[in-house]
Design an enzyme around this catalytic site. Sequence first.
Site, PDB file in Angstrom:
ATOM      1  N   HIS D  48       0.814  -1.202   0.000  1.00  0.00           N
ATOM      2  CA  HIS D  48       0.000   0.000   0.000  1.00  0.00           C
ATOM      3  C   HIS D  48       0.858   1.266   0.000  1.00  0.00           C
ATOM      4  O   HIS D  48       0.564   2.228  -0.694  1.00  0.00           O
ATOM      5  CB  HIS D  48      -0.893  -0.031   1.239  1.00  0.00           C
ATOM      6  N   LYS D  90      -7.577  13.637  -7.014  1.00  0.00           N
ATOM      7  CA  LYS D  90      -7.026  12.286  -6.846  1.00  0.00           C
ATOM      8  C   LYS D  90      -8.163  11.302  -6.586  1.00  0.00           C
ATOM      9  O   LYS D  90      -9.227  11.676  -6.105  1.00  0.00           O
ATOM     10  CB  LYS D  90      -6.056  12.280  -5.661  1.00  0.00           C
ATOM     11  N   HIS D  94     -10.970   2.312  -1.108  1.00  0.00           N
ATOM     12  CA  HIS D  94     -11.156   1.859   0.271  1.00  0.00           C
ATOM     13  C   HIS D  94     -11.905   0.539   0.239  1.00  0.00           C
ATOM     14  O   HIS D  94     -12.949   0.375   0.871  1.00  0.00           O
ATOM     15  CB  HIS D  94     -11.868   2.916   1.119  1.00  0.00           C
ATOM     16  N   HIS D  96     -11.068  -2.913   0.950  1.00  0.00           N
ATOM     17  CA  HIS D  96     -11.128  -3.901   2.033  1.00  0.00           C
ATOM     18  C   HIS D  96     -11.923  -3.398   3.226  1.00  0.00           C
ATOM     19  O   HIS D  96     -12.814  -4.084   3.716  1.00  0.00           O
ATOM     20  CB  HIS D  96      -9.714  -4.326   2.443  1.00  0.00           C
ATOM     21  N   ASN D 532      -3.657   5.619  -7.493  1.00  0.00           N
ATOM     22  CA  ASN D 532      -3.628   4.752  -6.329  1.00  0.00           C
ATOM     23  C   ASN D 532      -3.698   3.312  -6.828  1.00  0.00           C
ATOM     24  O   ASN D 532      -4.306   3.048  -7.865  1.00  0.00           O
ATOM     25  CB  ASN D 532      -4.850   5.126  -5.464  1.00  0.00           C
TER      26      ASN D 532
END
Lengths: 220, 79, 79, 736
Positions: D48, D90, D94, D96, D532
């Site tokens: 991550h 951006k 989210h 999980h 991301n």
Amino acid sequence: MKSAVIVFPGSNCDRDAAMAIEKVTGTAPTMVWHQETALPDGTEFVMLPGGFSYGDYLRCGAMAGVSHIIPAVKAHAEDGKPLLGVCNGFQVLIETGLLPGALMRNASLHFVCEKSPLTIENGNTQFTSRYGSTRDVIIPVAHHDGNYFADDETLDRIESEGQVVFRYARNPNGSARDIAGIINEGGNVMGMMPHPERAIDADHGGTDGLAVFESILGSA
Amino acid sequence: MKARIHVYLKPGVLDPQGAAVAGALKNLGFDEVENARQGKLIELDLSGDDADAAKTRVEDMCKKLLANPVIENFTVEMD
Amino acid sequence: MKARIHVYLKPGVLDPQGAAVAGALKNLGFDEVENARQGKLIELDLSGDDADAAKTRVEDMCKKLLANPVIENFTVEMD
Amino acid sequence: MTQYADDITPEIAASHLPEDEYAKTVEILGRPPNIVELGIFSVMWSEHCSYKSSRVHLKNFPVTGDKVIQGPGENAGVIDIGDGQACIFKMESHNHPSYIEPYQGAATGVGGILRDVFTMGARPIALMNALRFGAPEHAKTRQLVSGVVAGIGGYGNCVGVPTVGGETNFHAGYNGNILVNAMAVGIADTDKIFYARGAEPGQPIVYVGSKTGRDGIHGATMASAEFDDESDEKRPTVQVGDPFVEKKLIEACLELMDTDAIAAVQDMGAAGLTSSSVEMAGKGQVGLLMDLDKVPQREESMSAYEMMLSESQERMLFILKPGKEHIAEAIFNKWELDVATIGETTDTGRMVLTHKGDTVCDIPLDPLAEDAPMYERPWARAIPESAVFADELAQPKDYAETILTMMVSPDLSSKAWIWRQYDRHVMADTAASSEDPADAAIVRVHGTNKAIAITTDCTPRYCENHPIEGGKQAVAEAWRNLTAVGADPIAITDCMNFGNPEKENIMGQFAECVEGMSEACRVLNFPVVSGNVSLYNETNGFAIPPTPAVGGVGLIPDMSKRMGYGCVKAGDILMVVGDTAGHLGASIYMKVIENREDGCPPPVDLGVEKRNGDFVREQIRSDAIKACHDLSDGGLAAAASEMAMASGTGLNLVHDGDLPLHGWLFGEDQARYLIAVDEAKAKDIRKAAKSASVPLHVIGIAGGEELTINGTIEVSIADLKAVNESFMPTLMGEAE
Ligand SMILES: Nc1ncnc2c1ncn2[C@@H]1O[C@H](COP(=O)(O)OP(=O)(O)O)[C@@H](O)[C@H]1O
Ligand SMILES: [Mg+2]
């Protein structure tokens, strides 16, 4: 007319309210922080904006209803000067007892944001006179707790006294008797769930809300 | 000291959340549910040690803020 | 039969509502308030008359719907 | 100093880092790390935070352009929108957390992405969300939809930033791993942009926002872990968001940013205090000395390890210019937020932490950031599927019925049930949002006559069957959607959602999607400025469909020239820009009507895409077009149905030529737009198209109450609306 917009932590339509007031009067209102204890001298019109004061925790408007500025706002209303609460501002007016009833969680339990068709029930108030003969308008709603509740006696009374100012044409939240906005007995304190300040511009939401501000502030 | 406050909707006040809870429970097969009401539970940690005085103060908090007398009742228990 | 359910946030889980309530009470001059936690109170009317069996069912309701086991605990009392 | 080191058993080490990475920490430190240090290494080196599997590929993205002020590497990307203003945006996943606790997972996703944007000095002006849920009939879907939507609304509505658009898909491939991608867009003055870089030695480190609790410890490593059936039980501590605090934090930070107190700033996202401080130090090439006793704490007796790894929400870290602490204190006190000076920058190049009088961490910063592992994981190219054209598929017996069936399908149905729960109008600048017939959301730049256009796009079924074309298509569709509302597309952000990168085929999907996206970005001059990566979206070995979500941003220089598809009037001439070959591979038609998901997706010819799009935009600017809708999912039939529903007028389409009717109606060929033109202007636009070598086909005329095809197939608008609106309420058990 000298105006003030009260800003609570969590207010988020304060800028929109200021824009609407400025559009109509040509003068920006004073933004008054909730911790103040007095309104600026000469304030003639006060608006409680929409948003989520104190996160809408506990009950919407409850914590704002006991903040430092509220006694000054009440005094302003008791002097017979105009006071408008929109959405969260309406909830604050209810919590302070300036308007009767309660605003409960929407019947669907969902937040509802939509352009809401309304009927003007009373076009003879300080806040609606400029609507003239117009009765049907579309003004956006955006709330989670706009389900107006009062006992039957209160509902009968405010209806017979002309205190129901706006009614939903398509009830979005379960409000008793489709009530969207009410005014006090003195005719100087109005609360409404729909957002007239979001309908003052053809590029954004239409212009059906403009007359609320023109009625109370006089058009520029 | 701890105070435990229950805030209930008054009888006769519409309770959309309670109604939804009852409906959802029935959908899950809990047919015995006849009615549901939803309220609030507030727990306070308080300084001081005079429970009686504290209780009076907590009742005052309820009247001033924690409950809305138009639609809600409350009870206070001290621990 | 009646069941009373308390749903609490688990210890350690952030309680934004409780924090805001504590802040507001302090602003009102209730300086003795050290901490506030807010939970839910749910009251159910149930048909039937076997309180023990009913309680087991209510606990099941809590696990399935009324409490979120990731962040909440619950207690059940039968009346 | 090594007080904890003895406690590090091989098991503890292994639970934090793979063996070789652990060995590297020992080498860096010249001794075994203690537990605090081990925790810090493990989060900084997690997938991550370190992008260790993806970095080699992400390098391929084009990241520069004449409008790019800041590309990837900071909290968000920054582009120039003229007049001394910048747009900052951006997108982030989210996934999980939202599967484990849908409301809070989604809510904190919104909170996190907002912080990325206002950290840089922008006032957030819009939120978007790209959601992928499991099959509608899957047991968990309803509850997940309900929680995620309530969470997104609950947070965004309260903070007072309009949620103006998004996309929602349902597919069995997401049954065990839903995707919740949120995007935030903000506006700043170009001379008031704040970065994580810029710190110098001897500056105070100031913590602001909420107190630190034991929330989501190890969230960053969890985001890089696969699920199995037991994770339902294991449920780690999830973070709870407080949008009220976030709203105050926005106002307070923007107030501080109006002063000249700030040297560097970073929000505390994944791996909270650790990554925020390390990133600022790394970018400023300075050391850090922090006293953890000074960290505002929500709970008693928190350990140094817990404080460094906590993911409590609504926190930010500033490095201020020396002596400016009082300015921050005054502002954050006014907003009733915590503020504490917790340390200072040094010239040692090391991160030193003290707690209760002990030094609990002493790590050289450079190796922590720079020597983060980077893997060139083996990857395999996808095996191409063959194209599917209409003549290989039987014609539907009843076209009207087929169109209705498509319009009630999960992907094409109205998502009003979702977006009605989002405040789309707060801030009073939304000119087009989910409810409006426009291919992108449009938000006016406050106080100006220009507007930002925003869209999110990805077609996972394409990426699954052909990652390169799918990657291209995601970028091309975003570009096309912006074009269709009359915007100049400027740049994208992305959110790369994939399965386990340790598998060659998954790593291959990633590599090939990046390859396709990069090519599209290059040809369309549409660089990547932020993004991301979310890997390990797998349950029991089943990976999600590859889902490289694209968030595109463009500029409409003059609001009066914005375009939608809701103003068609009877008599308007309908035309399609672009050619139709009738590609049905991986189409909605194949999925819904033939129950097949195979086939090569429609190829994307980027040159044609650009030429057709530039033509459309030019025609919009010169007022030649009354309505414009891009053709994508469901092809012409879907676009025409949507245009008819939005305009409240029928459309009469006529098809001649050799292409079978179902290929013409349902083919998903790219680079196409459905436009409506005033009869009087039809000739001019055809001439213009000819001279620009853009294919333009007259396909019918508006009028009546039905969508009719060749005068024989009729679908009433009322029926279309009824079915289109029915899917979501039915799914949610709220149909009337
Ligand atoms: N999760 C969501 N949040 C907000 N709006 C959404 C969401 N999902 C879909 N929408 C809205 O529904 C409309 C249709 O979505 P979609 O079919 O994906 O659009 P298009 O294919 O034109 O890009 C759009 O206005 C979009 O913004
Ligand atoms: Mg789309």
